[in-house]
Design a protein around this motif. Structure first.
Motif, PDB file in Angstrom:
ATOM      1  N   ASP A 265     -55.401  90.296  76.791  1.00 32.95           N
ATOM      2  CA  ASP A 265     -54.482  91.484  76.909  1.00 32.95           C
ATOM      3  C   ASP A 265     -54.807  92.581  76.539  1.00 32.95           C
ATOM      4  O   ASP A 265     -54.738  93.838  77.342  1.00 32.95           O
ATOM      5  N   GLY A 268     -57.385  94.424  78.506  1.00 31.50           N
ATOM      6  CA  GLY A 268     -56.862  94.692  80.098  1.00 31.50           C
ATOM      7  C   GLY A 268     -57.354  93.812  81.143  1.00 31.50           C
ATOM      8  O   GLY A 268     -57.029  94.069  82.436  1.00 31.50           O
ATOM      9  N   THR A 270     -55.700  90.724  81.554  1.00 38.20           N
ATOM     10  CA  THR A 270     -54.548  90.002  81.944  1.00 38.20           C
ATOM     11  C   THR A 270     -53.282  91.110  81.672  1.00 38.20           C
ATOM     12  O   THR A 270     -53.296  91.755  80.710  1.00 38.20           O
ATOM     13  N   PRO A 271     -52.120  90.581  82.338  1.00 34.69           N
ATOM     14  CA  PRO A 271     -50.896  91.528  82.070  1.00 34.69           C
ATOM     15  C   PRO A 271     -50.560  91.096  80.569  1.00 34.69           C
ATOM     16  O   PRO A 271     -50.622  89.834  80.130  1.00 34.69           O
ATOM     17  N   SER A 272     -49.770  91.973  79.857  1.00 32.42           N
ATOM     18  CA  SER A 272     -49.296  91.794  78.580  1.00 32.42           C
ATOM     19  C   SER A 272     -48.597  90.599  78.186  1.00 32.42           C
ATOM     20  O   SER A 272     -47.529  90.536  79.332  1.00 32.42           O
ATOM     21  N   HIS A 274     -49.052  87.589  79.110  1.00 29.68           N
ATOM     22  CA  HIS A 274     -49.455  86.433  79.923  1.00 29.68           C
ATOM     23  C   HIS A 274     -49.642  85.106  79.399  1.00 29.68           C
ATOM     24  O   HIS A 274     -49.007  83.956  79.741  1.00 29.68           O
ATOM     25  N   GLY A 319     -55.036  92.544  88.348  1.00 30.03           N
ATOM     26  CA  GLY A 319     -53.813  91.866  87.711  1.00 30.03           C
ATOM     27  C   GLY A 319     -54.136  90.644  86.958  1.00 30.03           C
ATOM     28  O   GLY A 319     -53.337  89.922  86.304  1.00 30.03           O
ATOM     29  N   GLU A 385     -47.129  81.893  87.066  1.00 40.27           N
ATOM     30  CA  GLU A 385     -47.059  83.047  86.087  1.00 40.27           C
ATOM     31  C   GLU A 385     -47.894  84.234  86.983  1.00 40.27           C
ATOM     32  O   GLU A 385     -47.743  85.425  86.883  1.00 40.27           O
ATOM     33  N   ASP A 386     -48.942  83.831  87.381  1.00 38.67           N
ATOM     34  CA  ASP A 386     -49.976  84.779  88.282  1.00 38.67           C
ATOM     35  C   ASP A 386     -49.148  85.400  89.413  1.00 38.67           C
ATOM     36  O   ASP A 386     -49.240  86.521  89.802  1.00 38.67           O
ATOM     37  N   ALA A 389     -46.362  87.868  88.128  1.00 38.76           N
ATOM     38  CA  ALA A 389     -46.879  88.842  87.478  1.00 38.76           C
ATOM     39  C   ALA A 389     -45.954  89.369  86.323  1.00 38.76           C
ATOM     40  O   ALA A 389     -45.718  90.286  85.986  1.00 38.76           O
ATOM     41  N   GLY A 390     -45.160  88.140  85.878  1.00 38.12           N
ATOM     42  CA  GLY A 390     -44.626  88.313  84.672  1.00 38.12           C
ATOM     43  C   GLY A 390     -43.010  88.671  85.214  1.00 38.12           C
ATOM     44  O   GLY A 390     -41.830  88.610  84.127  1.00 38.12           O
TER      45      GLY A 390
END
Length: 431
Positions: A265, A268, A270-272, A274, A319, A385-386, A389-390
């Protein structure tokens, strides 16, 4: 400070038992003539105090079945003690034992919750079930004790009585385990047998100590009196103190893994959040499928670390969505992840889960390949989750599940996908 408070808890149990034991000994010291209802109440109060304190300072940690060894050992002692030195036999039967134990456990559970400690009503109820089974088997079925009259003498030599009481304690503990396992696996009863076997293996040592302590309290009650309660609880108190230190180390270990999992995370890749979201949802899915507490802990570790191999990429995946990457890239990330995890030297079970996190389910269905259920869970949850994207909107959820359904039976295990839907149904979508 927290560690100090935890260490004082077992000491309070032993101290409380000793004080009550001294009071009861003083009441009954003058012989059978003064063996009154007050003395009987003193005996019951001694056991009740220990049960309450044992419940307040019960053991609870991720990956371990919650237990209250001091409480259970005292409860078994209450079930099995029938007489004290130079007195008539104790005039209370199974119903009194059940009432006292149940009340003490309820008070202990309430105090534990009031103090902010994690408390499980299911596990507390399971322990009460064990007491009911032990009291009925010994007092009612074996001794045939009627009402509140003293229990008849069975005439068994001490070694035979010890074997009998140990057998009853084991049956009672199995009843506790079966009850809690049945409740925890209610959505997936087909996993009950495996869960029971896992729980027996993980709790065998502590359960044996509890059963033996309860029997020793009963066997020593005639020569030592109520003093046998704190005397034989002392080793169990020390064991619980040491176990609490071990749990503190494990908690620090888990925190270290969580910190490591945030590396992707921060960099950078993976999204915060994740990895945290994948871990939380994976555990929920694992519970739906009836995994044991130990398997759930390994699953949580694997889910937290499942993307750590991305730090070896020269160019981050847009992403961080590995589900959209080419199969060769997915396998490379998987290999790097496993290599990093194996370097720790202590996460071999987690590495085994991660070795198969990208393997298509068809290799189980068509080729009979042995892929851990936990690996299939990580694969499905990571894909979900991918794809979202949260996002937690109803539309994002439906679109992600639709994409997963396109690979049902080929990429993803249908049983895991069904469990994912059940886990998601328990959370309300946003918008």
């Amino acid at each position: 400070m927290a560690t100090q408070r935890g260490g004082q808890g077992p000491t309070m149990v032993l101290g409380g038992a000793s004080l009550v034991a001294a009071d009861v000994a003083a009441v009954s010291a003058t012989g059978p003539a003064v063996w009154s209802s007050w003395a009987v109440l003193g005996v019951l109060a001694a056991f009740a105090v220990v049960i309450v304190l044992g419940e307040v300072f019960a053991l609870s940690a991720p990956g371990l079945r919650g237990s209250a060894p001091i409480s259970m050992a005292a409860a078994f002692g209450l079930c099995f003690v029938v007489d004290l030195p130079e007195t008539q036999r104790l005039p209370y039967g199974a119903l009194v034992i059940i009432a006292v134990s149940g009340t003490a456990m309820a008070i202990g559970l309430a105090l534990r919750r009031a103090s902010g400690r994690p408390a499980s009503a299911v596990e507390s109820t399971g322990r009460f079930v064990a007491v009911v089974v032990a009291a009925l088997l010994y007092r009612t079925l074996y001794l045939r004790q009627e009402g509140q009259s003293p229990a008849p003498d069975d005439g068994l030599p001490p070694w035979q009585l010890a074997v009998l009481l140990l057998g009853i304690a084991v049956v009672a503990l199995l009843a506790d385990l079966l009850f809690t396992a049945t409740v925890h696996t209610a959505p997936a009863m087909h996993n009950l047998r495996r869960l029971v076997v896992d729980e027996v293996r993980s709790s065998a040592a502590l359960s044996t100590a509890v059963a033996v302590t309860g029997v020793l309290i009963a066997l020593a009650s005639e020569p030592l009196g109520i003093a046998s309660l704190p005397f034989f609880l002392a080793p169990l108190v020390l064991t619980q103190f040491a176990f609490r230190r071990y749990l503190a180390i494990r908690a620090t270990y888990l925190q270290s893994i969580r910190t490591l999992s945030r590396l992707t995370d921060v960099a950078g890749y993976t999204p915060s959040g994740h990895s945290e979201r994948v871990a939380a949802l994976s555990v929920s899915v694992g519970r739906e499928l009836g995994l044991s507490e130990r398997a759930l802990l390994d699953l949580e570790y694997a889910a937290l670390l499942h993307d750590i191999g991305q730090v070896a990429l020269v160019d981050p995946i847009p992403g961080g969505a590995t589900v959209l990457a080419a199969p060769a890239d997915q396998r490379r990330i998987e290999a790097d992840t496993v290599a990093i995890v194996r370097e720790t030297g202590v996460l071999d079970d987690v590495a085994t889960i991660l070795e198969h996190q990208t393997t298509p389910y068809r290799q189980v269905r068509e080729l009979g390949e042995q892929i851990p259920l936990t690996s299939r869970i990580v694969k499905v949850v990571n894909a979900y989750e991918d794809l979202t994207a949260g996002a937690r909107s109803r539309r994002a959820r439906e679109q992600a599940l639709e994409r997963i359904y396109l690979g049902l039976g080929y990429e993803y295990d249908p049983r895991v996908v069904d469990a994912l839907q059940r886990a998601l149904a328990e959370t309300r979508p946003v918008g």
